[in-house]
Design an enzyme around this catalytic site. Structure first.
Site, mmCIF file in Angstrom:
data_model
loop_
_atom_site.group_PDB
_atom_site.id
_atom_site.type_symbol
_atom_site.label_atom_id
_atom_site.label_comp_id
_atom_site.label_asym_id
_atom_site.label_seq_id
_atom_site.Cartn_x
_atom_site.Cartn_y
_atom_site.Cartn_z
ATOM 1 N N GLU A 13 40.646 35.135 57.043
ATOM 2 C CA GLU A 13 41.045 35.547 56.194
ATOM 3 C C GLU A 13 42.278 34.752 55.534
ATOM 4 O OE1 GLU A 13 38.364 39.336 54.699
ATOM 5 O OE2 GLU A 13 40.218 39.529 55.520
ATOM 6 N N ASP A 197 28.544 38.857 50.503
ATOM 7 C CA ASP A 197 27.292 39.482 50.959
ATOM 8 C C ASP A 197 27.154 40.830 49.981
ATOM 9 O OD1 ASP A 197 29.290 41.595 53.547
ATOM 10 O OD2 ASP A 197 28.343 42.449 52.194
HETATM 11 N N1 ADE Z 1 34.052 43.059 53.203
HETATM 12 C C1 ADE Z 1 32.855 42.464 53.579
HETATM 13 N N2 ADE Z 1 31.777 42.879 53.303
HETATM 14 C C2 ADE Z 1 31.862 44.227 53.059
HETATM 15 C C3 ADE Z 1 30.693 45.374 53.126
HETATM 16 N N3 ADE Z 1 29.358 45.106 53.175
HETATM 17 N N4 ADE Z 1 30.833 46.911 53.574
HETATM 18 C C4 ADE Z 1 32.888 46.616 53.536
HETATM 19 N N5 ADE Z 1 33.289 45.986 53.667
HETATM 20 C C5 ADE Z 1 32.717 44.264 53.373
#
Ligand code: ADE
Length: 230
Positions: A13, A197
């Protein structure tokens, strides 16, 4: 000169920022490396905290108490909770909450800690700067609540539980730490996250596939914010 602290959780990041700035000094404190450089008329301090709320709290405290940061900006990726968020979209947090705090046994609302707040607001001036930066590039920013907790959410029922209880549009594992620490230290802060996601049953696969791309999107948006600052 004012100092801007820029924090990510994972190396991926902040790597795009280090690539952008190219030259910096390294200072090690508390298991983190702080990369110190200048940009325009600002001192810039960049670090990745490691994953989770405790690590992010330490890094943010160090930014405030050691580096005297005047602003804190978080960059990274998040799981999308809103249906209108897709991979690559950028979220600007309006406020942050901790979905994994539960002292409801004593009658408190989920996420609430006495003498603190359930939702901690981000800084309106920094948010305005972020919105201006987005407008200039025709980036459609999603503005909403981000929920943080020490779990990677990859389950549709848990995802729905967070939506129902916290009205959050995205979930991640550090933002609320930055909110708690920065607000207690009176440091204006904002949280930027690009979606990697959808926090559903496929989240782990999607995260692995899109972490790098989405981290880059968030980081390059951070540069536009710096360019928009006076
Ligand atoms: N960071 C990126 N995706 C995530 C997720 N599904 N749960 C927690 N932190 C995240």
């Amino acid at each position: 000169m004012k100092t801007i602290g820029i924090i990510g959780a994972m190396r991926e990041e902040i790597t795009p920022l280090l690539d952008f700035f190219k030259e910096y000094n390294e200072i090690q404190i508390g298991g983190n490396i702080f990369y110190v450089t200048t940009y325009k008329n600002y001192n810039i301090v960049i670090a990745y905290s490691k994953i989770g709320k405790i690590h992010a709290s330490l890094t943010c405290s160090t930014m405030g108490l050691h580096f005297n940061a005047d602003y804190i900006i978080f960059t990274g990726v998040a799981g999308g909770l809103s249906n209108d968020l897709k991979v690559g979209d950028i979220v600007l947090a309006s406020s942050l909450c901790q979905y994994d705090v539960d002292i409801s046994a004593f009658g408190h609302p989920l996420g609430f800690i006495p003498e603190s707040k359930l939702y901690i607001d981000t800084d309106s001036n920094l948010n305005e700067i972020a919105k201006r930066a987005a407008n200039k590039q025709n980036i459609e920013l999603k503005y909403g609540i981000i929920a943080s907790g020490d779990s990677f959410i990859s389950d549709k029922d848990k995802k729905q539980w967070i939506i129902d209880n916290f009205k959050a549009c995205a979930v991640e594992m550090e933002g609320a730490s930055i909110a708690v620490v920065s607000s207690l230290l009176n440091i204006p802060f904002c949280i930027i996250r690009a979606i990697s996601d959808s926090a559903d049953d496929n989240a782990d696969v999607s995260f692995d596939e899109f972490l790098e791309d989405s981290a880059k999107k968030s980081a390059s948006f951070i540069i536009s914010i710096l360019d928009e600052m006076e």
